[in-house]
Each structure stands twice: as structure tokens, then as C-alpha cells.
Design a protein around this motif. Structure first.
Motif, PDB file in Angstrom:
ATOM      1  N   PRO A   1       0.856  -1.313   0.028  1.00  0.00           N
ATOM      2  CA  PRO A   1       0.066   0.193  -0.080  1.00  0.00           C
ATOM      3  C   PRO A   1       0.721   1.160  -0.065  1.00  0.00           C
ATOM      4  N   GLY A   2       0.650   2.087  -0.793  1.00  0.00           N
ATOM      5  CA  GLY A   2       1.241   3.356  -0.743  1.00  0.00           C
ATOM      6  C   GLY A   2       0.373   4.544   0.019  1.00  0.00           C
ATOM      7  N   LEU A   3       0.813   5.772  -0.146  1.00  0.00           N
ATOM      8  CA  LEU A   3       0.076   6.786   0.607  1.00  0.00           C
ATOM      9  C   LEU A   3      -1.331   7.151   0.098  1.00  0.00           C
ATOM     10  N   GLY A   4      -1.542   6.811  -1.177  1.00  0.00           N
ATOM     11  CA  GLY A   4      -3.003   7.045  -1.495  1.00  0.00           C
ATOM     12  C   GLY A   4      -3.381   8.413  -2.124  1.00  0.00           C
ATOM     13  N   LEU A   5      -2.334   9.182  -2.075  1.00  0.00           N
ATOM     14  CA  LEU A   5      -2.519  10.673  -2.275  1.00  0.00           C
ATOM     15  C   LEU A   5      -2.958  10.879  -3.804  1.00  0.00           C
ATOM     16  N   VAL A   6      -2.544   9.892  -4.741  1.00  0.00           N
ATOM     17  CA  VAL A   6      -3.230   9.670  -6.101  1.00  0.00           C
ATOM     18  C   VAL A   6      -3.973   8.495  -6.040  1.00  0.00           C
ATOM     19  N   PRO A   7      -5.200   8.612  -5.932  1.00  0.00           N
ATOM     20  CA  PRO A   7      -6.033   7.563  -5.377  1.00  0.00           C
ATOM     21  C   PRO A   7      -6.195   6.510  -6.416  1.00  0.00           C
ATOM     22  N   ASP A   8      -6.300   5.369  -6.079  1.00  0.00           N
ATOM     23  CA  ASP A   8      -6.812   4.016  -6.927  1.00  0.00           C
ATOM     24  C   ASP A   8      -5.705   3.969  -8.247  1.00  0.00           C
ATOM     25  N   ALA A   9      -4.424   4.243  -7.886  1.00  0.00           N
ATOM     26  CA  ALA A   9      -3.634   4.388  -8.881  1.00  0.00           C
ATOM     27  C   ALA A   9      -2.082   3.800  -8.543  1.00  0.00           C
ATOM     28  N   ILE A  10      -1.353   3.400  -9.466  1.00  0.00           N
ATOM     29  CA  ILE A  10       0.208   3.287  -9.290  1.00  0.00           C
ATOM     30  C   ILE A  10       1.186   4.137  -9.867  1.00  0.00           C
ATOM     31  N   VAL A  11       1.833   4.657  -9.451  1.00  0.00           N
ATOM     32  CA  VAL A  11       2.615   5.772  -9.846  1.00  0.00           C
ATOM     33  C   VAL A  11       4.141   5.084 -10.268  1.00  0.00           C
ATOM     34  N   ASP A  12       4.423   5.250 -11.302  1.00  0.00           N
ATOM     35  CA  ASP A  12       6.038   4.552 -11.521  1.00  0.00           C
ATOM     36  C   ASP A  12       6.843   5.602 -11.988  1.00  0.00           C
ATOM     37  N   GLN A  13       8.144   5.371 -11.830  1.00  0.00           N
ATOM     38  CA  GLN A  13       9.161   6.334 -11.938  1.00  0.00           C
ATOM     39  C   GLN A  13      10.345   6.025 -13.216  1.00  0.00           C
ATOM     40  N   HIS A  14      11.099   6.768 -13.501  1.00  0.00           N
ATOM     41  CA  HIS A  14      12.334   6.345 -14.565  1.00  0.00           C
ATOM     42  C   HIS A  14      11.624   5.592 -15.458  1.00  0.00           C
ATOM     43  N   PHE A  15      10.398   5.994 -16.120  1.00  0.00           N
ATOM     44  CA  PHE A  15       9.738   5.189 -16.655  1.00  0.00           C
ATOM     45  C   PHE A  15      10.040   5.038 -18.306  1.00  0.00           C
ATOM     46  N   ALA A  16      10.305   6.075 -19.197  1.00  0.00           N
ATOM     47  CA  ALA A  16      10.727   5.633 -20.439  1.00  0.00           C
ATOM     48  C   ALA A  16      12.153   5.273 -20.534  1.00  0.00           C
ATOM     49  N   GLU A  17      12.931   5.700 -19.429  1.00  0.00           N
ATOM     50  CA  GLU A  17      14.593   5.532 -19.791  1.00  0.00           C
ATOM     51  C   GLU A  17      14.731   4.065 -19.305  1.00  0.00           C
ATOM     52  N   ARG A  18      13.928   3.478 -18.334  1.00  0.00           N
ATOM     53  CA  ARG A  18      14.196   2.100 -18.021  1.00  0.00           C
ATOM     54  C   ARG A  18      13.268   1.048 -18.647  1.00  0.00           C
TER      55      ARG A  18
ATOM     56  N   ARG B   1       9.879   0.652 -18.465  1.00  0.00           N
ATOM     57  CA  ARG B   1       8.977   0.024 -17.574  1.00  0.00           C
ATOM     58  C   ARG B   1       7.690  -0.276 -17.935  1.00  0.00           C
ATOM     59  N   GLU B   2       7.267  -0.128 -19.253  1.00  0.00           N
ATOM     60  CA  GLU B   2       5.921  -0.531 -19.698  1.00  0.00           C
ATOM     61  C   GLU B   2       5.362  -2.011 -19.183  1.00  0.00           C
ATOM     62  N   GLY B   3       6.315  -2.934 -19.152  1.00  0.00           N
ATOM     63  CA  GLY B   3       5.833  -4.211 -18.855  1.00  0.00           C
ATOM     64  C   GLY B   3       5.744  -4.506 -17.472  1.00  0.00           C
ATOM     65  N   ARG B   4       6.675  -3.716 -16.658  1.00  0.00           N
ATOM     66  CA  ARG B   4       6.411  -3.651 -15.334  1.00  0.00           C
ATOM     67  C   ARG B   4       4.957  -2.927 -14.839  1.00  0.00           C
ATOM     68  N   LEU B   5       4.574  -2.035 -15.448  1.00  0.00           N
ATOM     69  CA  LEU B   5       3.563  -1.182 -14.730  1.00  0.00           C
ATOM     70  C   LEU B   5       2.270  -2.034 -15.205  1.00  0.00           C
ATOM     71  N   LEU B   6       2.261  -2.659 -16.552  1.00  0.00           N
ATOM     72  CA  LEU B   6       1.088  -3.504 -16.823  1.00  0.00           C
ATOM     73  C   LEU B   6       0.857  -4.667 -16.026  1.00  0.00           C
ATOM     74  N   THR B   7       2.123  -5.159 -15.878  1.00  0.00           N
ATOM     75  CA  THR B   7       1.988  -6.558 -14.721  1.00  0.00           C
ATOM     76  C   THR B   7       1.362  -6.036 -13.430  1.00  0.00           C
ATOM     77  N   ALA B   8       1.848  -4.925 -13.012  1.00  0.00           N
ATOM     78  CA  ALA B   8       1.237  -4.488 -11.453  1.00  0.00           C
ATOM     79  C   ALA B   8      -0.079  -4.194 -11.653  1.00  0.00           C
ATOM     80  N   LEU B   9      -0.595  -3.800 -12.766  1.00  0.00           N
ATOM     81  CA  LEU B   9      -1.901  -3.277 -12.725  1.00  0.00           C
ATOM     82  C   LEU B   9      -2.942  -4.499 -12.962  1.00  0.00           C
ATOM     83  N   LEU B  10      -2.566  -5.453 -13.575  1.00  0.00           N
ATOM     84  CA  LEU B  10      -3.220  -6.607 -14.033  1.00  0.00           C
ATOM     85  C   LEU B  10      -3.202  -7.449 -12.781  1.00  0.00           C
ATOM     86  N   GLU B  11      -2.116  -7.438 -11.884  1.00  0.00           N
ATOM     87  CA  GLU B  11      -2.495  -8.112 -10.677  1.00  0.00           C
ATOM     88  C   GLU B  11      -3.561  -7.539  -9.989  1.00  0.00           C
ATOM     89  N   GLY B  12      -4.100  -6.098 -10.097  1.00  0.00           N
ATOM     90  CA  GLY B  12      -5.266  -5.867  -9.425  1.00  0.00           C
ATOM     91  C   GLY B  12      -4.952  -4.926  -8.189  1.00  0.00           C
TER      92      GLY B  12
END
Length: 278
Positions: A181-198, A200-211
Motif C-alpha cells: 500500500p502507498g500513501l493514496g494521495l493519487v487515489p486508485d493508482a500506481i505511480v511508476d518512475q524512470h519510466f521511458a528510460e528504463r 518499464r511498460e511491462g512492469r506497470l502493466l503487470t502491476a495493474l493486471l495484478e489488481g
């Protein structure tokens, strides 16, 4: 002799004048709306970010702007020093590096108009906030109108779900993504960083599909997403990728099996543009 209507009109005018004078003398203003949330994707915080954050803070209060830097994602002995200097150079009236002890930390957060979290490990940062009982204090600062944000790990904790495991887990594999669990200041969301450079599209999609979260925001380096109630605007030098999984149809899979999902929506937002919730 004044008539009844005239007397009432005069009394009303005097009351309005008195209320105005009380306001000028420091009477409590109406309750504020929650403050903006700023997620920077790491790779150096562009000057426009602290400048914009201070502008937002000054737009809601005439008080001196106190910035509190939370550096506890880092293990460095001088953690928070460079970030504090960034805010001083941007024009903050006072900058405090969050004390390690709880009472001093709570006092600092109660007075903050800007709360800023630095880079390092998001797991370490969340652990410190929880162990010291500061999660609610950060949320309370945001709710009363303070601007709250962070870079890299400090951005990753802003959503309701934080990617907490290895930077490069097996993509599209059920159960491969450590989250907390995060702080929830951006509700119902995942924030990922260093995104284009690393990449991380697969990482974010996987985390979202986990629910557990409806949307993912992938913030590139040197870039800030400034979230308000209805969406965000992009400042800095690059892009923010939005993955909307609110209507995704998932195929149930066992841990270790490949995932499947249909109905994802993707938006790419460049600097200078805005994205609005649908």
C-alpha cells in the motif's frame, strides 16, 4: 430618524465591514481543498517543479511557505541536504529536513505548506513513515491544502499501490510483482518512475493486471506530473504514460502463469499538456 429598512441595511453593511476587517486581521479562512500532488520521475528535478510548487502554495495562503523535506528513502549520511538547498534556491521561506524523532517530525508536518520526498528506496521510505506513525500526518497535510510530492522513490509512494520489489520482475507473469500500500494521495493508482528510460511498460502493466488499482502513471525522468482532483498536467522535459485498467477484463491465472487482459486504454501526455479523468 432612520426608518426600519434603513436601520437594517446599515446594520448589514456594518456587519459585512466587520467581517472583512476580521479576515484581514487573521481570522481563520474557510477549509481548504486538498493540495496538488507532484510526482517527478527521477533523473534530476527540473527547476520548474519547485518553482511551480511554491506558486501553488502561495496561491492559497499569505503565510510564509515552509517546505519539509522527507529524505528517509535514502541511506546517505547527508540525505536531504541537496533537496533542501534546491528548495531554498527556488525561494522557499523556510526549509526543514524532517527530524528522525516522531514528535519533531509531527510538528514540522503540521506547519508545512510543501512536503517533498526524495529518492532511494520506496520500501525504506514507507517503512520509516509507518514505524514513526507519520502516514496520517502526511495525508493530513495534503488534505488541508499542502502541496505534497516527491521524486523517484518519493514519487512511487504517492499512489494507492506502490511497486515494491525488484526493479525488473518477470513481466506479464502472475504473482511476480511485489507491491504494498502507498500513501493514496493519487487515489486508485500506481505511480511508476524512470519510466521511458528504463522501459518499464511491462512492469506497470503487470502491476495493474495484478489488481488493486484502476490506473497507472509512468513518469519519465526530468518530468513532473502535477495531479489535482480531475487529472494532471505535465511539466519538465518529457512525457507521462497513462494506462487505464478500470474496465479491463482479466483472465484468472495461477501464480507463475502468463497473464491475459483485454480493454486496457493507453494515453501518452507530453510536457505542456494536460490529462483529464474520463
Amino acid at each position: 430618524m432612520l426608518g426600519t429598512k434603513t436601520r437594517f441595511a446599515l446594520a448589514g453593511a456594518l456587519l459585512i465591514a466587520a467581517l472583512g476587517a476580521a479576515s484581514q486581521l487573521g481570522a481563520a479562512p474557510p477549509a481548504s481543498a486538498p493540495g496538488a500532488v507532484i510526482a517527478v520521475g527521477g533523473g534530476g528535478t527540473p527547476d520548474v517543479v519547485p518553482t511551480h510548487a511554491l506558486e501553488l502554495a502561495r496561491a492559497r495562503t499569505s503565510k510564509p511557505i515552509d517546505v519539509v523535506v522527507i529524505p528517509h528513502a535514502s541511506r546517505r549520511e547527508d540525505r536531504g541536504v541537496a533537496s533542501a538547498e534546491m528548495w531554498r534556491e527556488a525561494g522557499a521561506d523556510r526549509v526543514t529536513i524532517l527530524p528522525d524523532e516522531r514528535d519533531g517530525a509531527l510538528r514540522a508536518l503540521q506547519d508545512a505548506e510543501v512536503v517533498w520526498m526524495g529518492g532511494g528506496s520506496q520500501t525504506r521510505l514507507l517503512a520509516h513513515l509507518r514505524e514513526q506513525g507519520l502516514v496520517d500526518a502526511v495525508r493530513a497535510a495534503h488534505q488541508r491544502g499542502a502541496v505534497v510530492g516527491g521524486t523517484s522513490a518519493g514519487a512511487a509512494v504517492l499512489g494507492s499501490v506502490t511497486i515494491a520489489g525488484s526493479p525488473d520482475p518477470a513481466p506479464y507473469v502472475q504473482g511476480s510483482m511485489e507491491r504494498e500500500p502507498g500513501l493514496g494521495l493519487v487515489p486508485d493508482a500506481i505511480v511508476d518512475q524512470h519510466f521511458a528510460e528504463r522501459q518499464r511498460e511491462g512492469r506497470l502493466l503487470t502491476a495493474l493486471l495484478e489488481g488493486g488499482a484502476a490506473r497507472g502513471f509512468g513518469v519519465s525522468e526530468g518530468t513532473g506530473a502535477v495531479f489535482t482532483k480531475n487529472g494532471f498536467e505535465v511539466i519538465g522535459r518529457s512525457t507521462v504514460l497513462v494506462v487505464d485498467a478500470s474496465e479491463v477484463e482479466r483472465e484468472k491465472a495461477e501464480d507463475g502463469a502468463l497473464m491475459m487482459g483485454a480493454g486496457l486504454r493507453v494515453d501518452l501526455v507530453r510536457t505542456g499538456a494536460a490529462w483529464r479523468r474520463r
